[in-house]
Structures are given as C-alpha cells and as structure tokens.
Design an enzyme around this catalytic site. Structure first.
Site, PDB file in Angstrom:
ATOM      1  N   ASP A 144      52.685  71.114  36.682  1.00  0.00           N
ATOM      2  CA  ASP A 144      51.250  70.780  36.434  1.00  0.00           C
ATOM      3  C   ASP A 144      50.297  72.026  36.525  1.00  0.00           C
ATOM      4  O   ASP A 144      50.637  72.709  37.338  1.00  0.00           O
ATOM      5  CB  ASP A 144      50.634  69.531  37.291  1.00  0.00           C
ATOM      6  CG  ASP A 144      51.345  68.349  37.165  1.00  0.00           C
ATOM      7  OD1 ASP A 144      51.584  67.893  36.029  1.00  0.00           O
ATOM      8  OD2 ASP A 144      51.662  67.847  38.133  1.00  0.00           O
ATOM      9  N   ASP A 178      50.960  64.444  30.726  1.00  0.00           N
ATOM     10  CA  ASP A 178      49.842  63.474  31.327  1.00  0.00           C
ATOM     11  C   ASP A 178      48.759  63.216  30.491  1.00  0.00           C
ATOM     12  O   ASP A 178      48.459  61.936  30.141  1.00  0.00           O
ATOM     13  CB  ASP A 178      49.286  64.034  32.774  1.00  0.00           C
ATOM     14  CG  ASP A 178      50.333  64.269  33.857  1.00  0.00           C
ATOM     15  OD1 ASP A 178      51.489  63.358  33.723  1.00  0.00           O
ATOM     16  OD2 ASP A 178      50.208  65.159  34.504  1.00  0.00           O
TER      17      ASP A 178
END
Length: 201
Positions: A144, A178
């Site tokens: 991420d 995401d």
C-alpha cells in the site's frame, strides 16, 4: 459493454496496480514517506490481509484469506461473464464488476507471489526476483502507498467518545487495487437502479 472491453479494463487496472507496487517496493524502504502535497503523501506500508490496510488475525488467517480471495475471484469472474453473455446487463454493472474483479486479482497477486519474488523491505530496498525471498507462496504481503491525511488535529472536547483525541481524516493507506474495488462498489451503490436495470432485448 463487450467481454473483450471488460477484459481490457481489467488488464489496464492490473498493469497500473502492479507497476505502482513494484516501483514502491524497489524504490522505498518500509515506512518511508514522500510528501507530494500536505494532504497527499506516498507512504510505503505492507499489510497481511484485507483491503485498506486491515488485517486478519491468526496463524492461518493469511492463508485462509488468500484462498477465500481466489474463490471469490472465480465467482466474480463468472458473474462478469454471465452478465455480458446475457446481453441485457447495463454497462454500469459490467464496469463495476470488472473493477471489483481487477482490484481483487491485483491484491491476490501480492498475496500469492510477492513472498517468493521479493526480499525484505524493512531495512533495505527490495530486490525483484531475489534469491533470498522474505516469504513463501500464498503468504506475501500486500503493498500500500497512497495516503491522504486531508485533516489532522484534536477533536472538540464536547464530542462524545472521541472528544479531545487527535484525529486524522483520511487515515487509510491504500493502493490502486483498493481504489478499483471501492469504485466498483461505489458504482453499484450510487447507480443501483441503472446497474441492475435490464436492457430491453
């Protein structure tokens, strides 16, 4: 929308997702941060589990989650194929399913393969196709990097529960996959009637 166009959308999302993750892995040390704007930062973290940096506990939690994702992707893939084949499904629905599928598959790639193609990022820049990988198949960590701390400060004392505490909005750190999943779900929610409206034959 044709199945070919849906696959092209999935492919493009996957390419952007994986290029961004590989770039971060090979150019950032874990925890390193670059400020783009005061409300947008590139902040490299890795997580063991679910979307938006959340995790699933337990020794076999990671393996269970990865296997669950594989089954879910199979189901979403069939949903996409069935929606296109019926030729009555709206483009809203097809695009939403394609984005959700691309996002889920993007994070699966990390979970399944990153543990055996990268070495550790905690104190060094990771090496792609390392001879000393940090993990095993199905136990890779999801990369991420996007962080939007739009507002940071102490909440007013009069607020119940959170009053007086330091608060950051928006505190999640996430990736392209995401975003794809969230956008797909958002389309289904915001355009629910159009997404599930069947075209006339």
């Amino acid at each position: 929308m044709s199945l070919r166009k849906a696959y092209l959308l999935i492919f493009l999302v996957l390419i952007v997702d994986q290029i961004s993750k590989i770039y971060i892995k090979t150019n950032f040390i874990l925890g390193e941060e670059v400020e783009v704007f005061n409300w947008f930062k590139i902040h490299f973290i890795e997580n063991e589990g679910m979307a938006w940096g959340t995790q699933i506990p337990g020794t076999y939690g990671k393996l269970f989650l990865t296997l669950f994702r594989l089954v879910a992707v199979g189901g979403i893939g069939y949903w996409l194929w069935d929606s296109v084949e019926k030729k009555h499904s709206s483009n809203y629905l097809v695009v939403a399913i394609a984005l959700i599928l691309a996002g889920a598959f993007g994070n699966i790639i990390d979970s399944v393969f990153y543990g055996v193609i990268f070495d550790d990022s905690s104190s060094q820049l990771a090496t792609l196709f390392s001879k000393e990988p940090y993990g095993t198949y199905f136990h890779g960590k999801v990369v991420d990097m996007f962080y939007f701390p739009i507002w940071q400060g102490n909440l007013p004392e009069w607020l119940p529960v959170w009053g007086g505490r330091n608060f950051t909005f928006f505190n999640a750190i996430f990736n392209v996959a995401d975003v794809a999943i969230s956008t797909g779900v958002g389309i289904l929610i915001a355009f629910n009637k159009k997404a599930f409206h069947h075209k006339e034959a």
